[in-house]
Design a protein around this motif. Sequence first.
Motif, short mmCIF file in Angstrom:
data_model
loop_
_atom_site.label_atom_id
_atom_site.label_comp_id
_atom_site.label_asym_id
_atom_site.label_seq_id
_atom_site.Cartn_x
_atom_site.Cartn_y
_atom_site.Cartn_z
N ASN A 39 0.83 -1.20 0.00
CA ASN A 39 0.00 0.00 0.00
C ASN A 39 0.88 1.26 0.00
O ASN A 39 2.11 1.18 -0.02
N ALA A 40 0.22 2.41 0.04
CA ALA A 40 0.95 3.69 -0.02
C ALA A 40 1.86 3.88 1.18
O ALA A 40 2.98 4.40 1.05
N ARG A 44 6.00 4.73 1.22
CA ARG A 44 6.56 5.94 1.85
C ARG A 44 7.53 5.62 3.00
O ARG A 44 8.16 6.52 3.53
N ASN A 59 4.69 2.65 -8.81
CA ASN A 59 3.58 3.35 -8.19
C ASN A 59 2.43 3.37 -9.19
O ASN A 59 2.47 4.09 -10.18
N ASP A 62 0.37 7.04 -9.34
CA ASP A 62 1.31 8.15 -9.44
C ASP A 62 0.58 9.46 -9.72
O ASP A 62 -0.53 9.46 -10.22
N HIS A 66 -2.87 11.76 -6.71
CA HIS A 66 -2.90 10.41 -6.13
C HIS A 66 -1.81 10.29 -5.07
O HIS A 66 -1.82 11.03 -4.10
N ILE A 67 -0.85 9.39 -5.28
CA ILE A 67 0.24 9.20 -4.34
C ILE A 67 1.49 9.78 -4.98
O ILE A 67 2.13 9.13 -5.81
N ASP A 68 1.77 10.99 -4.64
CA ASP A 68 2.80 11.77 -5.31
C ASP A 68 4.17 11.54 -4.67
O ASP A 68 4.74 12.44 -4.07
N THR A 69 4.67 10.31 -4.78
CA THR A 69 6.04 10.08 -4.33
C THR A 69 6.98 10.48 -5.46
O THR A 69 7.73 11.42 -5.33
N HIS A 118 2.81 -0.84 -5.86
CA HIS A 118 1.84 -0.35 -4.89
C HIS A 118 0.84 0.60 -5.54
O HIS A 118 1.05 1.13 -6.62
N CYS A 119 -0.26 0.78 -4.82
CA CYS A 119 -1.23 1.84 -5.12
C CYS A 119 -1.67 2.35 -3.75
O CYS A 119 -0.90 2.28 -2.80
N ALA A 120 -2.85 2.84 -3.64
CA ALA A 120 -3.28 3.38 -2.34
C ALA A 120 -3.39 2.28 -1.28
O ALA A 120 -2.80 2.38 -0.20
#
Length: 177
Positions: A39-40, A44, A59, A62, A66-69, A118-120
């Motif tokens: 997961n997110a 992180r 990711n 992305d 969304h999940i802005d790593t 991964h995603c959320a």
Amino acid sequence: MFSCPFPTPPTCGLLGLLLKNRRPTGAVNEVWPDLFIGNAATARNKTLLQNLGITHVVNAADGPQHIDTGPRFYTDTFIQYHGVEAADCRDFDLSPFFSETADFIHGALSQKGKVLVHCARGISRSGTLVLAFLMIKEGLTLEEAVELVCRSRNILPNTGFLNQLCQLDSALHRRKM
């Protein structure tokens, strides 16, 4: 719903496989040698990634919405990054990303790397991309890929993604004939 010929099971069959024998799974699980779905929060946690030996991150959520790593998030590590800006909705076409993501994962594993996809929540988008990898690069059918991944992690791609995987399964099956 699916218009896929044999051997791809119908939607209800795939959903049955995905929902069969569900058990608690953690934030991250190894689903294939050196291939993890998470997961997110896992993505992180650089200490956790280092402890797992992760060398590559995909990711599947992305982007700034969304999940802005992104690759800059990992600049202080040796992690290589691949982002797919995908929405987890059944109308989103994830299939254009299947081959490039499978190539990235395959390249990493070929170099003795370890990959986190991964995603959320590590359920739909990431699960879909891992299933596509297993079908494209490892020669598994969709049904075999689902059964394999579900031994280690509960995933549940949305119905649109399942349809896209079904179409991929049919296309790969036709190529083998």
